[in-house]
Write a protein that holds these residues in place. Structure first.
Motif, PDB file in Angstrom:
ATOM      1  N   SER A 199       0.815  -1.220   0.000  1.00 46.02           N
ATOM      2  CA  SER A 199       0.000   0.000   0.000  1.00 46.02           C
ATOM      3  C   SER A 199       0.844   1.262   0.000  1.00 46.02           C
ATOM      4  O   SER A 199       0.302   2.373  -0.042  1.00 46.02           O
ATOM      5  N   ASP A 200       2.146   1.120   0.038  1.00 42.96           N
ATOM      6  CA  ASP A 200       3.079   2.256   0.095  1.00 42.96           C
ATOM      7  C   ASP A 200       3.581   2.565  -1.315  1.00 42.96           C
ATOM      8  O   ASP A 200       4.298   1.758  -1.909  1.00 42.96           O
ATOM      9  N   PRO A 201       3.218   3.731  -1.872  1.00 44.14           N
ATOM     10  CA  PRO A 201       3.610   4.019  -3.265  1.00 44.14           C
ATOM     11  C   PRO A 201       5.112   4.142  -3.473  1.00 44.14           C
ATOM     12  O   PRO A 201       5.574   4.081  -4.625  1.00 44.14           O
ATOM     13  N   SER A 202       5.889   4.273  -2.395  1.00 48.09           N
ATOM     14  CA  SER A 202       7.337   4.354  -2.543  1.00 48.09           C
ATOM     15  C   SER A 202       8.017   2.997  -2.433  1.00 48.09           C
ATOM     16  O   SER A 202       9.237   2.883  -2.590  1.00 48.09           O
ATOM     17  N   HIS A 203       7.226   1.950  -2.186  1.00 50.01           N
ATOM     18  CA  HIS A 203       7.805   0.606  -2.007  1.00 50.01           C
ATOM     19  C   HIS A 203       7.746  -0.169  -3.325  1.00 50.01           C
ATOM     20  O   HIS A 203       6.779  -0.053  -4.084  1.00 50.01           O
ATOM     21  N   PRO A 204       8.782  -0.968  -3.637  1.00 53.08           N
ATOM     22  CA  PRO A 204       8.786  -1.745  -4.891  1.00 53.08           C
ATOM     23  C   PRO A 204       7.599  -2.691  -5.037  1.00 53.08           C
ATOM     24  O   PRO A 204       7.223  -3.053  -6.150  1.00 53.08           O
ATOM     25  N   ARG A 205       6.972  -3.082  -3.919  1.00 52.40           N
ATOM     26  CA  ARG A 205       5.854  -4.031  -3.989  1.00 52.40           C
ATOM     27  C   ARG A 205       4.507  -3.319  -4.065  1.00 52.40           C
ATOM     28  O   ARG A 205       3.460  -3.970  -3.978  1.00 52.40           O
ATOM     29  N   TYR A 206       4.511  -2.029  -4.237  1.00 54.65           N
ATOM     30  CA  TYR A 206       3.247  -1.290  -4.266  1.00 54.65           C
ATOM     31  C   TYR A 206       2.291  -1.885  -5.308  1.00 54.65           C
ATOM     32  O   TYR A 206       2.646  -2.097  -6.461  1.00 54.65           O
ATOM     33  N   GLY A 207       1.078  -2.176  -4.861  1.00 52.20           N
ATOM     34  CA  GLY A 207       0.063  -2.713  -5.745  1.00 52.20           C
ATOM     35  C   GLY A 207       0.073  -4.216  -5.904  1.00 52.20           C
ATOM     36  O   GLY A 207      -0.830  -4.783  -6.534  1.00 52.20           O
ATOM     37  N   GLN A 208       1.067  -4.901  -5.335  1.00 54.04           N
ATOM     38  CA  GLN A 208       1.159  -6.360  -5.456  1.00 54.04           C
ATOM     39  C   GLN A 208       0.383  -7.002  -4.289  1.00 54.04           C
ATOM     40  O   GLN A 208       0.958  -7.553  -3.354  1.00 54.04           O
ATOM     41  N   HIS A 209      -0.920  -6.922  -4.374  1.00 52.16           N
ATOM     42  CA  HIS A 209      -1.773  -7.344  -3.269  1.00 52.16           C
ATOM     43  C   HIS A 209      -1.701  -8.854  -3.039  1.00 52.16           C
ATOM     44  O   HIS A 209      -1.366  -9.625  -3.942  1.00 52.16           O
ATOM     45  N   LEU A 210      -2.028  -9.245  -1.821  1.00 53.09           N
ATOM     46  CA  LEU A 210      -1.949 -10.655  -1.436  1.00 53.09           C
ATOM     47  C   LEU A 210      -3.135 -11.444  -1.973  1.00 53.09           C
ATOM     48  O   LEU A 210      -4.208 -10.892  -2.213  1.00 53.09           O
ATOM     49  N   GLY A 268      -6.678  -0.502  -3.540  1.00 54.34           N
ATOM     50  CA  GLY A 268      -6.576  -1.192  -2.261  1.00 54.34           C
ATOM     51  C   GLY A 268      -6.655  -0.217  -1.104  1.00 54.34           C
ATOM     52  O   GLY A 268      -7.345   0.815  -1.174  1.00 54.34           O
ATOM     53  N   TRP A 269      -5.945  -0.538  -0.016  1.00 53.62           N
ATOM     54  CA  TRP A 269      -5.941   0.341   1.163  1.00 53.62           C
ATOM     55  C   TRP A 269      -5.322   1.683   0.779  1.00 53.62           C
ATOM     56  O   TRP A 269      -4.174   1.774   0.377  1.00 53.62           O
ATOM     57  N   LEU A 270      -6.105   2.720   0.915  1.00 54.95           N
ATOM     58  CA  LEU A 270      -5.790   4.022   0.328  1.00 54.95           C
ATOM     59  C   LEU A 270      -4.853   4.887   1.169  1.00 54.95           C
ATOM     60  O   LEU A 270      -4.107   5.718   0.633  1.00 54.95           O
ATOM     61  N   ASN A 271      -4.883   4.740   2.479  1.00 61.49           N
ATOM     62  CA  ASN A 271      -4.357   5.780   3.357  1.00 61.49           C
ATOM     63  C   ASN A 271      -2.866   6.085   3.210  1.00 61.49           C
ATOM     64  O   ASN A 271      -2.488   7.268   3.193  1.00 61.49           O
ATOM     65  N   PRO A 272      -1.953   5.091   3.118  1.00 55.60           N
ATOM     66  CA  PRO A 272      -0.541   5.453   2.944  1.00 55.60           C
ATOM     67  C   PRO A 272      -0.300   6.288   1.682  1.00 55.60           C
ATOM     68  O   PRO A 272       0.479   7.251   1.709  1.00 55.60           O
ATOM     69  N   TRP A 273      -0.972   5.918   0.580  1.00 52.41           N
ATOM     70  CA  TRP A 273      -0.857   6.718  -0.655  1.00 52.41           C
ATOM     71  C   TRP A 273      -1.393   8.122  -0.435  1.00 52.41           C
ATOM     72  O   TRP A 273      -0.772   9.110  -0.842  1.00 52.41           O
ATOM     73  N   LEU A 274      -2.525   8.240   0.209  1.00 57.40           N
ATOM     74  CA  LEU A 274      -3.170   9.533   0.414  1.00 57.40           C
ATOM     75  C   LEU A 274      -2.274  10.474   1.200  1.00 57.40           C
ATOM     76  O   LEU A 274      -2.105  11.642   0.824  1.00 57.40           O
ATOM     77  N   TYR A 275      -1.695   9.987   2.287  1.00 56.03           N
ATOM     78  CA  TYR A 275      -0.887  10.857   3.149  1.00 56.03           C
ATOM     79  C   TYR A 275       0.519  11.087   2.614  1.00 56.03           C
ATOM     80  O   TYR A 275       1.185  12.039   3.016  1.00 56.03           O
ATOM     81  N   GLN A 276       0.985  10.214   1.707  1.00 57.69           N
ATOM     82  CA  GLN A 276       2.318  10.383   1.155  1.00 57.69           C
ATOM     83  C   GLN A 276       2.342  11.277  -0.077  1.00 57.69           C
ATOM     84  O   GLN A 276       3.189  12.149  -0.209  1.00 57.69           O
ATOM     85  N   SER A 277       1.387  11.089  -0.982  1.00 58.01           N
ATOM     86  CA  SER A 277       1.404  11.881  -2.218  1.00 58.01           C
ATOM     87  C   SER A 277       0.013  12.184  -2.752  1.00 58.01           C
ATOM     88  O   SER A 277      -0.185  13.183  -3.447  1.00 58.01           O
ATOM     89  N   GLY A 278      -0.965  11.341  -2.435  1.00 53.35           N
ATOM     90  CA  GLY A 278      -2.298  11.508  -2.997  1.00 53.35           C
ATOM     91  C   GLY A 278      -2.966  12.809  -2.630  1.00 53.35           C
ATOM     92  O   GLY A 278      -3.792  13.335  -3.397  1.00 53.35           O
ATOM     93  N   PHE A 279      -2.610  13.368  -1.465  1.00 52.83           N
ATOM     94  CA  PHE A 279      -3.249  14.622  -1.019  1.00 52.83           C
ATOM     95  C   PHE A 279      -3.073  15.753  -2.022  1.00 52.83           C
ATOM     96  O   PHE A 279      -3.852  16.711  -2.029  1.00 52.83           O
ATOM     97  N   GLU A 280      -2.068  15.648  -2.892  1.00 53.24           N
ATOM     98  CA  GLU A 280      -1.827  16.699  -3.887  1.00 53.24           C
ATOM     99  C   GLU A 280      -2.994  16.819  -4.864  1.00 53.24           C
ATOM    100  O   GLU A 280      -3.140  17.861  -5.524  1.00 53.24           O
ATOM    101  N   ALA A 281      -3.814  15.772  -4.965  1.00 57.21           N
ATOM    102  CA  ALA A 281      -4.933  15.778  -5.907  1.00 57.21           C
ATOM    103  C   ALA A 281      -6.233  16.221  -5.258  1.00 57.21           C
ATOM    104  O   ALA A 281      -7.295  16.094  -5.876  1.00 57.21           O
TER     105      ALA A 281
END
Length: 606
Positions: A76-87, A547-560
């Motif tokens: 769920s972390d857009p800065s992590h290489p596994r971003y979007g690779q849900h279980l 997926g789970w939105l919050n880490p993206w929202l607080y890291q970069s998504g808030f710009e939108a």
């Protein structure tokens, strides 16, 4: 669901158990597992019939939830290489399944109490056991005493204030409900607030029909919210879903609410004519005897609001309607199994065992209650179930509440001290859901309505610590307000809402006539719809859903998001958290701009 034998068998069981132990003479190895004070506005009015049935959900300690949480944060972390690779569902079940020792000990405990596990429902991961028993048997099993409690509004629940387990089981069982949870998820009719219609309906329909209306002022009358206005305001008006067969959205109904598709068709005829055929295309799923639109059941204003809002925004994306049974008031029918309103667990346990490919990737829920109406163990356990869904790529949106920092009559703690305090809401306070506040007007401000007392909900959890992904934004806000409201809220708690959308004067068709309603029950399905369209754009490019939105929202998504800087979440007979630059505890990061969200995600718009 496990329903023990009929009257004779349950009576014999209760008598047999009473010969060995009673709540007044507890077994030597039992100690209290959990106590929880009765929330304000509830009163003990007597004893339930000993043969009244309750459906117990027994939560078993997961073997490795910490690893699940670790993977969830990575994907769920857009800065992590596994971003979007849900279980996968299998991976999630592997993390949640209990150790063999845990399962065997709990099973042996049930057998020792003459409860045959073969008649019980055990979910796929084996971390939940569901069993329906008479109250007398449960009292022996948990070394407790149940009572009938009545809320000031007339709602009745069968509950206890304390329950026990053998000491050896304390570390193996997370929660058992219904026991100490007084959660009502708001009685129907109270989650949205009815107001008089302030607009000329014919004029509203005319505006909706004006295909060349491209400005917010031209598309909107903020005294009567329509899909045309919302689509223009949040910049989805020019987007046509590209892969509706590979994307879907859902919402939850509880407490006997029914979404009437005939009303939805009339609504769409007036406000989204091109979508009119979608009214009957949605998939209805009834859970635990949940209400079903069979063409004769009276509609619920909450259910209609959700269905009509979502259809008006996401067409032709498929929509699923989950309806979960379990509704107060308590009826003293001896042999009718009831869960007397434990809606989230019932729904979650159903959903977790469904084929993942059939579960919509965005789900909106417009229900909640005071956090203190449930014990911490229940809140944490349910929140962990939300985390399990997020790890599989499912975005969960919950309304933040409709009474600011707390309804004026409710701002008293049940910690034994009866302190005046702001009242956080659950599940909005869970960090694994995205909490949606409400706005009004243009430029948008924090929503309020003097006619019915509606104020967008906000707060700080007393149960969940502030997560790292939220720290910078929230601490900046706390620095800006200083000592204001000192002692009234938990300064280290998870803060909400995360974002907001319009929550004022939505037009809703109900039982053949138009109504106007307020509430974050309006904003939650609106935001969920926007992110369902975001998922459509992602999937069209071969990418994973949010997926789970919050880490993206607080890291970069808030710009939108468009910052909301005016208004306040008043409540508890006084001022509440105010809006300000950046994140604030009244409006979160503000309101979404669909095209900017796609830009932040690096997704093209076709």
């Amino acid at each position: 669901m496990c329903i023990r034998s009929l009257v004779l068998a349950t009576t014999v069981t209760a008598v047999a158990l009473s010969a060995s132990a009673t709540p007044l003479n507890p077994r030597f190895d039992y100690t209290v597992k959990e106590s929880h004070n009765v929330p304000p506005q509830w009163s003990n009015i007597g004893n339930p019939d000993p043969l009244h049935h309750l459906t117990l959900n027994i939560g078993l300690q997961p073997n490795d939830f910490e690893s699940l949480e670790h993977h969830l944060h990575q994907v769920s972390d857009p800065s992590h290489p596994r971003y979007g690779q849900h279980l996968t569902q299998e991976q999630v079940h592997d993390f949640l399944k209990p150790a063999d020792e845990t399962f065997d000990l709990v099973r042996a405990w049930l057998v020792d109490n003459s409860i045959d596990p073969s008649f019980c429902n055990i979910n796929t991961a084996r971390d939940w056991i569901t069993v329906t028993l008479p109250v007398a048997t449960i009292e022996q099993l948990l070394d407790t005493k149940y009572s009938v409690y009545e809320h000031q509004d007339g709602t009745r629940l069968v509950r206890t204030t304390s329950w026990s387990l053998p000491q050896a089981l304390h570390e193996h069982i997370t929660t058992i409900q219904p026991t100490t949870a007084f959660l009502r998820a708001n009685p129907k009719g109270k989650t949205v607030l009815d107001v008089p219609i302030d607009v000329d309906l014919a004029q509203a329909v005319k505006v909706a029909d004006a295909a060349n209306t491209t400005t917010i002022r031209g598309a909107c009358n903020f005294g009567g919210m329509t899909p045309k206005c919302l689509r223009t305001l949040y910049n989805t008006i020019n987007y046509k879903p590209q892969v509706p067969n590979n994307n879907s959205i859902a919402f939850n109904n509880f407490l006997g609410e029914v979404s009437n598709r005939s009303d939805a068709r009339t609504f769409l005829q007036n406000f989204r004519p091109d979508a009119v055929d979608s009214a009957y295309a949605g998939t209805q799923i009834s859970i635990n005897g949940g209400a079903y639109d069979n063409g004769t059941a009276p509609a619920g204003i909450e259910g209609n609001l959700d269905l009509e809002t979502i259809l008006g925004l996401v067409y032709p994306t498929p929509v699923t309607l989950y309806t979960t049974g379990g509704e107060p008031p308590f009826n003293a029918d001896k042999f009718t199994p009831t869960n007397t309103n434990e809606p989230y667990l019932t729904w979650l346990l159903f959903l977790r065992d469904q084929d993942l490919s059939t579960i919509p990737k965005v789900i909106s829920t417009s229900y909640g209650d005071h956090e203190q109406t449930v014990p911490p163990s229940y809140a944490k356990t349910v929140c962990n179930q939300f985390a399990a869904l997020g790890a599989q790529g499912i975005s969960l949106f919950f309304s933040s509440g409709d009474f600011g920092v707390g309804a004026n009559s409710s701002c008293v703690t049940n910690d034994g001290k009866n302190r005046t305090a702001f009242m956080p809401s659950f599940p909005a306070s869970c960090p694994y859901v995205t909490s949606v506040g409400g706005t009004m007007g243009y430029p948008e401000v924090v929503a309020y309505d003097t006619r019915n007392g509606f104020v967008s909900g906000s707060g700080f959890s007393n149960y969940f610590q502030r997560p790292k992904w939220q720290s910078t934004a929230v601490e900046d806000y706390l620095d800006s307000i200083g000592d204001q409201f000192q002692g009234l809220y938990n300064t280290s708690g998870r803060a909400y809402p995360d974002l907001s959308a319009q929550a004022y004067r939505y037009l809703v068709w109900l039982n053949g006539s138009v109504r106007s309603v307020d509430g974050t029950s309006c904003s939650a399905p609106t935001v969920a719809s926007i992110f369902s369209l975001v998922n459509d754009a992602l999937v069209a490019e071969g990418k994973s859903p949010m997926g789970w939105l919050n880490p993206w929202l607080y890291q970069s998504g808030f710009e939108a998001f468009t910052d909301v800087v005016n208004g306040s979440s008043i409540g508890c007979n006084g001022p509440g958290f105010g809006a300000s630059d950046g994140w604030d505890a009244a409006s979160g990061f503000g309101t979404p701009d669909f095209e900017k969200i796609l830009d932040v995600l690096g997704v093209g718009v076709s």
